[in-house]
Write a protein that holds these residues in place. Structure first.
Motif, short mmCIF file in Angstrom:
data_model
loop_
_atom_site.label_atom_id
_atom_site.label_comp_id
_atom_site.label_asym_id
_atom_site.label_seq_id
_atom_site.Cartn_x
_atom_site.Cartn_y
_atom_site.Cartn_z
N THR B 22 -36.68 2.29 -15.90
CA THR B 22 -38.53 3.04 -15.95
C THR B 22 -37.71 3.42 -17.92
O THR B 22 -36.90 3.27 -18.23
CB THR B 22 -37.87 5.03 -15.20
N ARG B 23 -38.47 3.76 -18.42
CA ARG B 23 -38.75 4.26 -19.48
C ARG B 23 -37.63 5.48 -19.87
O ARG B 23 -37.26 4.76 -21.08
CB ARG B 23 -40.46 4.72 -20.36
N ASP B 43 -45.20 1.36 -27.05
CA ASP B 43 -45.74 0.15 -26.42
C ASP B 43 -47.14 -0.28 -27.33
O ASP B 43 -47.23 -1.46 -27.24
CB ASP B 43 -47.67 0.17 -25.34
N GLY B 53 -45.82 -6.09 -22.36
CA GLY B 53 -45.18 -4.80 -22.59
C GLY B 53 -44.16 -4.30 -22.96
O GLY B 53 -43.89 -4.98 -23.81
N VAL B 91 -40.64 -5.83 -17.67
CA VAL B 91 -41.58 -5.53 -18.60
C VAL B 91 -41.53 -3.79 -17.68
O VAL B 91 -41.81 -3.85 -16.70
CB VAL B 91 -42.76 -6.32 -18.43
N VAL B 92 -41.03 -3.07 -18.43
CA VAL B 92 -41.51 -1.77 -17.63
C VAL B 92 -42.53 -0.94 -17.92
O VAL B 92 -42.53 -1.02 -18.98
CB VAL B 92 -40.24 -0.61 -18.22
N ASP B 93 -42.66 -0.93 -16.79
CA ASP B 93 -44.92 -0.06 -16.63
C ASP B 93 -44.50 1.32 -17.44
O ASP B 93 -42.78 1.63 -16.80
CB ASP B 93 -45.14 -0.03 -15.47
N PRO B 94 -45.18 2.05 -17.83
CA PRO B 94 -44.53 3.37 -18.16
C PRO B 94 -44.81 4.48 -17.17
O PRO B 94 -43.97 5.06 -16.92
CB PRO B 94 -45.57 4.13 -19.10
N GLU B 96 -44.87 3.00 -13.13
CA GLU B 96 -43.85 2.49 -12.31
C GLU B 96 -42.47 2.48 -12.39
O GLU B 96 -41.35 1.39 -11.05
CB GLU B 96 -44.44 0.97 -11.56
N ALA B 98 -39.39 -0.70 -13.69
CA ALA B 98 -39.08 -2.17 -13.36
C ALA B 98 -38.36 -1.92 -12.11
O ALA B 98 -37.37 -1.04 -12.24
CB ALA B 98 -39.48 -2.91 -14.40
N ASN B 125 -39.89 -8.82 -10.40
CA ASN B 125 -40.60 -9.43 -9.84
C ASN B 125 -41.06 -10.92 -9.61
O ASN B 125 -41.20 -11.55 -9.21
CB ASN B 125 -41.64 -9.46 -11.33
#
Lengths: 153, 139
Positions: B22-23, B43, B53, B91-94, B96, B98, B125
């Motif tokens: 996570t972030r 970002d 991202g 890429v780490v979604d804010p 969700e 990764a 992924n």
């Protein structure tokens, strides 16, 4: 017409940088780093487990040497002779070869050599070899790192 | 330890792990490692330099992946050599984060030096993010 100057000065190949000031590996730093890389290894976290396994103190995770390597790399990135633009840097590969594991209490210095500078079209690939020594000047680990420095596309 | 060197076989699976990055994980790694490159937490800066991202530090992926080998052998001090190539960014979604999946198998056994090469496959992924990820374990 676009300028085609190399993004890294090829003449720095073979250049060796002076040893960094000693870095004292702290027990809590090892725990902090271990948590950050999601380690649950008892020898990284539990002093009694580390001592039961025959170590003098907590053992640093296998990638901890990057912290020491980084101190040498900072010297290179600040070197106008090398002319590396940090904002264009991508990490290409990394390797650590250990003579023995790093443990809490170690005082480590590092000596970095620019092993190679290669051009790949507009980009440059720079490989650094960082030798990490303990206070008795014994080699603990050699870290190899290749950075890709992106040129103008 | 319970692993018997003589009974190991090339190709044998040694385990796998799933990591949620996570972030929060990235900020924690930045602090622990001293790598404060803002592409790992901002970002706007990631976008400004053309990235898809905020990315996980390659060294975080490398550091987490080896835990498969560490857990198997039970002692991180027995990792004698560890290398990876960084082939794809994570890429780490804010919101969700990764999910990084790492599986290890025995790639080679050296009876003379009593070492085992563990080959690690790290995917995000359904794409491999590390190449030639190899850890040499001392026995």
């Amino acid at each position: 017409m676009r300028q085609t100057r190399p993004v890294v000065n090829p003449n720095v190949q073979g250049k060796q940088y002076p040893a960094t000031a000693p870095y004292l590996v702290g027990r809590e730093k090892i725990r902090e780093f271990a948590h950050a890389v999601k380690s649950v290894s008892p020898v990284n976290l539990d002093l009694f487990a580390a001592q039961a396994a025959g170590y003098t103190d907590l053992v640093a995770p296998p990638t901890f040497a990057v912290v020491i390597q980084e101190r040498s790399l900072a010297t290179v990135l600040a070197d106008p002779d090398a002319a590396i633009d940090f904002s264009r840097v991508v990490h290409g590969d990394q390797r650590f070869t250990y003579v023995r594991p790093i443990v809490a209490g170690d005082e480590l210095t590092s000596v970095l050599t620019v092993a190679s500078v290669k051009s790949l079209g507009a980009h440059s690939m720079v490989t650094f070899e960082t030798k990490i020594f303990d206070i008795d000047q014994q080699l603990v680990c050699t870290a190899f790192s290749t950075l890709v420095v992106r040129g103008d596309e | 330890m319970s692993i018997k060197f003589e009974e190991l076989e090339v190709g044998q699976a040694i385990g796998s792990l799933e990591f949620l990055l996570t972030r929060d994980s990235l900020v924690r790694y930045a602090g622990a490692s001293g790598d404060f490159n803002p592409i790992h937490y901002r970002d706007d800066i990631a976008a400004a330099v053309g990235l898809p991202g905020v990315l996980a530090h390659g060294m975080l992926t490398m550091g987490a992946a080896v835990q498969v080998a560490v857990n198997w052998v039970g002692d991180s001090g027995r990792i004698a050599d560890y290398q990876v190539r960084f082939t794809k960014p994570v890429v780490v979604d804010p919101i969700e984060g990764a999910v990084l999946t790492v599986a290890g198998k025995i790639g080679a056994i050296d009876g003379e030096s009593r070492t085992v090469r563990v080959d690690l496959a790290a995917t995000f992924n359904e794409t491999a993010v590390l190449g030639k990820a190899q850890a040499v374990v001392r026995f």
